[in-house]
Write a protein that holds these residues in place. Structure first.
Motif, PDB file in Angstrom:
ATOM      1  N   ALA A 137      32.120   8.851  23.579  1.00 51.84           N
ATOM      2  CA  ALA A 137      33.345   9.660  23.458  1.00 51.84           C
ATOM      3  C   ALA A 137      34.561   8.887  23.962  1.00 51.84           C
ATOM      4  N   ALA A 138      34.402   8.138  25.047  1.00 48.06           N
ATOM      5  CA  ALA A 138      35.519   7.359  25.589  1.00 48.06           C
ATOM      6  C   ALA A 138      35.935   6.246  24.646  1.00 48.06           C
ATOM      7  N   VAL A 139      34.967   5.654  23.963  1.00 47.44           N
ATOM      8  CA  VAL A 139      35.254   4.597  22.997  1.00 47.44           C
ATOM      9  C   VAL A 139      35.842   5.189  21.721  1.00 47.44           C
ATOM     10  N   GLY A 140      35.348   6.337  21.321  1.00 45.27           N
ATOM     11  CA  GLY A 140      35.739   6.931  20.051  1.00 45.27           C
ATOM     12  C   GLY A 140      37.081   7.631  20.039  1.00 45.27           C
ATOM     13  N   SER A 141      37.610   7.957  21.222  1.00 46.86           N
ATOM     14  CA  SER A 141      38.877   8.690  21.267  1.00 46.86           C
ATOM     15  C   SER A 141      39.638   8.327  22.536  1.00 46.86           C
ATOM     16  N   GLU A 142      40.930   8.219  22.410  1.00 47.42           N
ATOM     17  CA  GLU A 142      41.754   7.941  23.587  1.00 47.42           C
ATOM     18  C   GLU A 142      42.262   9.234  24.220  1.00 47.42           C
ATOM     19  N   ARG A 143      41.707  10.353  23.795  1.00 47.71           N
ATOM     20  CA  ARG A 143      42.032  11.644  24.386  1.00 47.71           C
ATOM     21  C   ARG A 143      40.754  12.236  24.940  1.00 47.71           C
ATOM     22  N   GLY A 144      40.875  13.208  25.773  1.00 52.54           N
ATOM     23  CA  GLY A 144      39.704  13.899  26.303  1.00 52.54           C
ATOM     24  C   GLY A 144      39.289  13.386  27.662  1.00 52.54           C
ATOM     25  N   GLY A 145      38.406  14.148  28.283  1.00 50.75           N
ATOM     26  CA  GLY A 145      37.964  13.865  29.636  1.00 50.75           C
ATOM     27  C   GLY A 145      37.239  12.542  29.787  1.00 50.75           C
ATOM     28  N   SER A 146      36.457  12.173  28.788  1.00 47.22           N
ATOM     29  CA  SER A 146      35.696  10.925  28.880  1.00 47.22           C
ATOM     30  C   SER A 146      36.635   9.722  29.006  1.00 47.22           C
ATOM     31  N   HIS A 147      37.645   9.686  28.170  1.00 45.90           N
ATOM     32  CA  HIS A 147      38.603   8.570  28.236  1.00 45.90           C
ATOM     33  C   HIS A 147      39.465   8.651  29.499  1.00 45.90           C
ATOM     34  N   LEU A 148      39.802   9.859  29.922  1.00 44.60           N
ATOM     35  CA  LEU A 148      40.622  10.033  31.116  1.00 44.60           C
ATOM     36  C   LEU A 148      39.937   9.452  32.358  1.00 44.60           C
ATOM     37  N   LEU A 149      38.621   9.519  32.411  1.00 45.62           N
ATOM     38  CA  LEU A 149      37.893   8.917  33.540  1.00 45.62           C
ATOM     39  C   LEU A 149      38.246   7.443  33.703  1.00 45.62           C
ATOM     40  N   PHE A 150      38.368   6.746  32.581  1.00 48.77           N
ATOM     41  CA  PHE A 150      38.679   5.318  32.619  1.00 48.77           C
ATOM     42  C   PHE A 150      40.139   5.060  32.978  1.00 48.77           C
ATOM     43  N   LYS A 151      40.989   6.039  32.737  1.00 56.26           N
ATOM     44  CA  LYS A 151      42.402   5.880  33.081  1.00 56.26           C
ATOM     45  C   LYS A 151      42.681   6.093  34.562  1.00 56.26           C
ATOM     46  N   VAL A 152      41.926   6.979  35.205  1.00 60.32           N
ATOM     47  CA  VAL A 152      42.255   7.347  36.588  1.00 60.32           C
ATOM     48  C   VAL A 152      41.245   6.865  37.630  1.00 60.32           C
ATOM     49  N   HIS A 153      40.138   6.282  37.217  1.00 61.53           N
ATOM     50  CA  HIS A 153      39.087   5.954  38.186  1.00 61.53           C
ATOM     51  C   HIS A 153      39.540   4.958  39.253  1.00 61.53           C
ATOM     52  N   ILE A 154      40.369   4.003  38.892  1.00 61.81           N
ATOM     53  CA  ILE A 154      40.817   3.004  39.878  1.00 61.81           C
ATOM     54  C   ILE A 154      41.712   3.666  40.924  1.00 61.81           C
ATOM     55  N   ILE A 155      42.636   4.498  40.475  1.00 61.79           N
ATOM     56  CA  ILE A 155      43.543   5.193  41.389  1.00 61.79           C
ATOM     57  C   ILE A 155      42.765   6.080  42.355  1.00 61.79           C
ATOM     58  N   LYS A 156      41.751   6.733  41.841  1.00 61.03           N
ATOM     59  CA  LYS A 156      40.968   7.671  42.642  1.00 61.03           C
ATOM     60  C   LYS A 156      39.846   7.003  43.429  1.00 61.03           C
ATOM     61  N   GLY A 157      39.573   5.743  43.133  1.00 61.48           N
ATOM     62  CA  GLY A 157      38.510   5.038  43.848  1.00 61.48           C
ATOM     63  C   GLY A 157      37.116   5.397  43.378  1.00 61.48           C
ATOM     64  N   TRP A 158      37.001   5.885  42.148  1.00 59.03           N
ATOM     65  CA  TRP A 158      35.702   6.244  41.601  1.00 59.03           C
ATOM     66  C   TRP A 158      35.029   4.996  41.051  1.00 59.03           C
ATOM     67  N   LYS A 159      33.747   4.893  41.258  1.00 55.07           N
ATOM     68  CA  LYS A 159      32.955   3.809  40.691  1.00 55.07           C
ATOM     69  C   LYS A 159      32.243   4.360  39.467  1.00 55.07           C
ATOM     70  N   LEU A 160      32.444   3.717  38.305  1.00 56.75           N
ATOM     71  CA  LEU A 160      31.838   4.170  37.058  1.00 56.75           C
ATOM     72  C   LEU A 160      30.564   3.376  36.800  1.00 56.75           C
ATOM     73  N   LEU A 161      29.449   4.102  36.733  1.00 62.85           N
ATOM     74  CA  LEU A 161      28.148   3.475  36.538  1.00 62.85           C
ATOM     75  C   LEU A 161      27.540   3.894  35.207  1.00 62.85           C
ATOM     76  N   THR A 162      26.725   3.043  34.666  1.00 58.78           N
ATOM     77  CA  THR A 162      25.844   3.390  33.563  1.00 58.78           C
ATOM     78  C   THR A 162      24.633   2.485  33.689  1.00 58.78           C
ATOM     79  N   SER A 163      23.661   2.687  32.847  1.00 55.42           N
ATOM     80  CA  SER A 163      22.452   1.870  32.914  1.00 55.42           C
ATOM     81  C   SER A 163      22.351   0.985  31.670  1.00 55.42           C
ATOM     82  N   HIS A 164      21.478  -0.002  31.744  1.00 49.21           N
ATOM     83  CA  HIS A 164      21.221  -0.853  30.578  1.00 49.21           C
ATOM     84  C   HIS A 164      20.732  -0.002  29.407  1.00 49.21           C
ATOM     85  N   TYR A 165      19.940   1.004  29.702  1.00 52.14           N
ATOM     86  CA  TYR A 165      19.406   1.917  28.695  1.00 52.14           C
ATOM     87  C   TYR A 165      20.556   2.599  27.938  1.00 52.14           C
TER      88      TYR A 165
END
Length: 138
Positions: free
Chosen positions: A12-40
């Motif tokens: 969803a974050a790749v497919g659209s520049e709107r919505g909550g999924s993409h917003l996570l990538f916009k604000v995570h640095i400011i908020k100090g959030w670490k974004l994780l995913t797995s190889h799977y």
């Protein structure tokens, strides 16, 4: 705060520049959030990228901000969850000590969304962001 992003959130974050999924990538640095995913999950995204049209530049806008954690296929704690394909992301998130598991997959995770699994809360990105806003953290 560690946020584990399921395949559906990444797509969803790749497919659209709107919505909550993409917003996570916009604000995570400011908020100090670490974004994780797995190889799977990462492999699932790569398999699905060719199906998306008008995608944002994956390599520039999303990939650099992800920490890819090891896949975990077994858990040393009891867990009753019938969907076997979704166990590796859940197990990997728990092993990485994620605070939140974020997914848009309401079908497979319907029994867990809005609840906690051991120490980890399972929410959609929008629900997570709304909670953060209500707690005046965003």
């Amino acid at each position: 705060m560690k946020l584990f992003l399921d395949t559906s959130v990444l797509i969803a974050a790749v497919g659209s520049e709107r919505g909550g999924s993409h917003l996570l990538f916009k604000v995570h640095i400011i908020k100090g959030w670490k974004l994780l995913t797995s190889h799977y999950c990462f492999a699932e995204v790569l398999r699905n990228l060719n199906k998306l049209k008008n995608i944002s530049p994956w390599e520039e806008k999303i990939l650099p901000f992800l920490e890819i954690v090891d896949d975990v296929f077994t858990l040393d704690k009891p867990l009753v969850f019938p969907i076997s394909k979704d166990k590796p992301p859940l197990f990997s998130a728990l092993a990485a000590e994620a605070d939140f598991f974020l997914t848009l997959d309401r079908t497979d995770f319907q029994t867990l969304l809005g609840k906690s699994l051991y120490h980890m809360h399972l929410l959609t990105p929008a629900e997570f962001l709304l909670r953060q806003r209500q707690q005046e953290k965003i």
